[in-house]
Design an enzyme around this catalytic site. Structure first.
Site, PDB file in Angstrom:
ATOM      1  N   ASP A 150      45.392  47.117  41.079  1.00 31.99           N
ATOM      2  CA  ASP A 150      46.345  46.151  41.033  1.00 31.99           C
ATOM      3  C   ASP A 150      46.248  44.977  42.012  1.00 31.99           C
ATOM      4  OD1 ASP A 150      48.827  44.904  40.212  1.00 31.99           O
ATOM      5  OD2 ASP A 150      50.119  46.443  40.660  1.00 31.99           O
ATOM      6  N   ASP A 179      45.816  40.951  36.196  1.00 31.45           N
ATOM      7  CA  ASP A 179      45.548  41.307  37.582  1.00 31.45           C
ATOM      8  C   ASP A 179      45.431  43.103  37.817  1.00 31.45           C
ATOM      9  OD1 ASP A 179      48.146  42.004  37.052  1.00 31.45           O
ATOM     10  OD2 ASP A 179      48.521  41.477  39.329  1.00 31.45           O
ATOM     11  N   GLU A 180      45.198  43.622  36.839  1.00 33.59           N
ATOM     12  CA  GLU A 180      45.431  45.087  36.661  1.00 33.59           C
ATOM     13  C   GLU A 180      44.421  45.792  35.915  1.00 33.59           C
ATOM     14  OE1 GLU A 180      49.171  47.439  35.556  1.00 33.59           O
ATOM     15  OE2 GLU A 180      49.981  45.551  36.246  1.00 33.59           O
TER      16      GLU A 180
HETATM   17 MG   LIG Z   1      49.816  43.010  40.655  1.00 25.69          MG
END
Ligand SMILES: [Mg+2]
Length: 348
Positions: free
Chosen positions: A9, A103-104
């Protein structure tokens, strides 16, 4: 054999990218999104979070909390580019990668040493992209995601299978995947506040009340999650498009067609239990020039009405039609898991 799953993350992703690219922003409260008073905060830098600002907060509230913050527009093209760079780093370490959002991602690294892989991923991201990620390592997706969230920013947290039950016990039920505010209220009514309460609850009663979700949260409460890392979904979009036999200048006809696409897309999303946030309309003119316009909703949806109304709004207000149309398309993207509480899915 136990699986080994890694959840990566990126930390305050959009804000971190902006700070990286403009050193004058480093150490300052940066708020991405929420430029207009009716807007919503996409990401707040850690400096801005100290003022109580978080993603999905209304811009009006954010400005009251932090009037001297630096408010920047989202630069999605740039973030997508960086997201791809992150993804190509992840590909060095596993062939089974599931992007959850920009973003993960999850990686299945079963058979390798996940802790050394997690360290190398963090190191590569730091050295090559000058960004930080928080990484969780465990035996399944639920625990890996829980782990990555335990130490932020720049964390590396390992949850071993045998410690899961004890570790989960004192945590609030909202830490369970899929338990948002509404489900929390329902559980509270049963006297369930902590994950330990679920562990001790009668599984059959939970199933009779919540159906499949009841079984799921019971399993999660014991750290059990058999869902595979799905490497073929979520990073793409789903769309419908159609080339007409004759070029069309009739807006009502186009709206009718759009309604049809929205209906099909909504059914597809529901069958896979996905939600989407971005809706794109594509138009190809008689002269073969192509234009696309998109809108990203603040709340994820899979409803036919939302998709149709947004598509119609885009079609009727965002284009300057200079010619008849030979092709019309409607695409949905930014797919997310419905089990994710909305706040989580916006926490980028
Ligand atoms: Mg994040």
């Amino acid at each position: 054999m136990d699986r080994s799953i890694i959840h990566v993350d990126m930390d305050a992703f959009y804000a971190a990218v902006e700070q990286r690219d403009d050193p004058s922003l480093v150490g300052k409260p940066i708020i991405i999104g929420g430029l207009s008073d009716r807007g919503v905060v996409c990401t707040a830098s850690y400096e801005a979070r100290k003022y109580g600002i978080h993603s999905a907060m209304s811009a009006r509230v954010a400005k009251r909390l932090c009037p001297n913050g630096i408010y920047l527009p989202t630069n999605m093209e740039k973030y997508k580019r960086v997201s791809k760079e992150v993804h190509s780093i992840l590909q060095r370490y596993s062939n089974t990668i599931e992007p959850v959002s920009i973003d993960e991602a999850f990686l299945d690294t079963t058979g390798s040493d996940p802790i050394s892989i997690a360290n190398r991923i963090k190191e590569d991201i730091r050295r090559e992209l000058r960004l930080t990620a928080s990484v969780g390592v465990s035996i399944n997706k639920f625990l890996a995601k829980l782990a990555s969230d335990m130490e932020k920013p720049d964390g590396l947290t390992i949850i071993r299978g045998e410690e899961a039950v004890e570790l989960l016990k004192p945590l609030p039920v909202t830490k369970l995947w899929g338990v948002g505010p509404r489900m929390e209220r329902e559980l509270n009514k049963l006297g369930i506040y902590y994950i330990g309460d679920i562990q001790e609850y009668d599984r059959e009663v939970l199933i009779s009340i919540f159906g499949k979700r009841g079984k799921e949260i019971y399993d999660f409460s014991y750290g059990i999650d058999h869902r595979p890392v799905e490497d073929h979904i979520l990073n793409q979009s789903i769309g419908e498009e159609e080339t007409f036999r004759e070029d069309i200048g009739d807006m009502d006809f186009l709206i009718d067609r759009l309604e049809n696409y929205a209906f099909n897309l909504s059914n597809k999303l529901k069958s896979k239990a996905y939600l989407i946030k971005t809706i794109t309309v594509k138009v190809k003119y008689k002269d073969f020039s192509v234009e696309t316009r998109s809108l990203t909703l603040t709340m994820a949806t899979n409803s036919y009405e939302d998709i149709f109304k947004t598509g119609k709004h885009i079609l009727t207000t965002r284009f300057e039609f200079h010619d008849k149309i030979r092709l019309l398309g409607l695409t949905v993207s930014n797919l997310i898991y419905p089990e994710d509480p909305i706040q989580l899915s916006l926490d980028i």
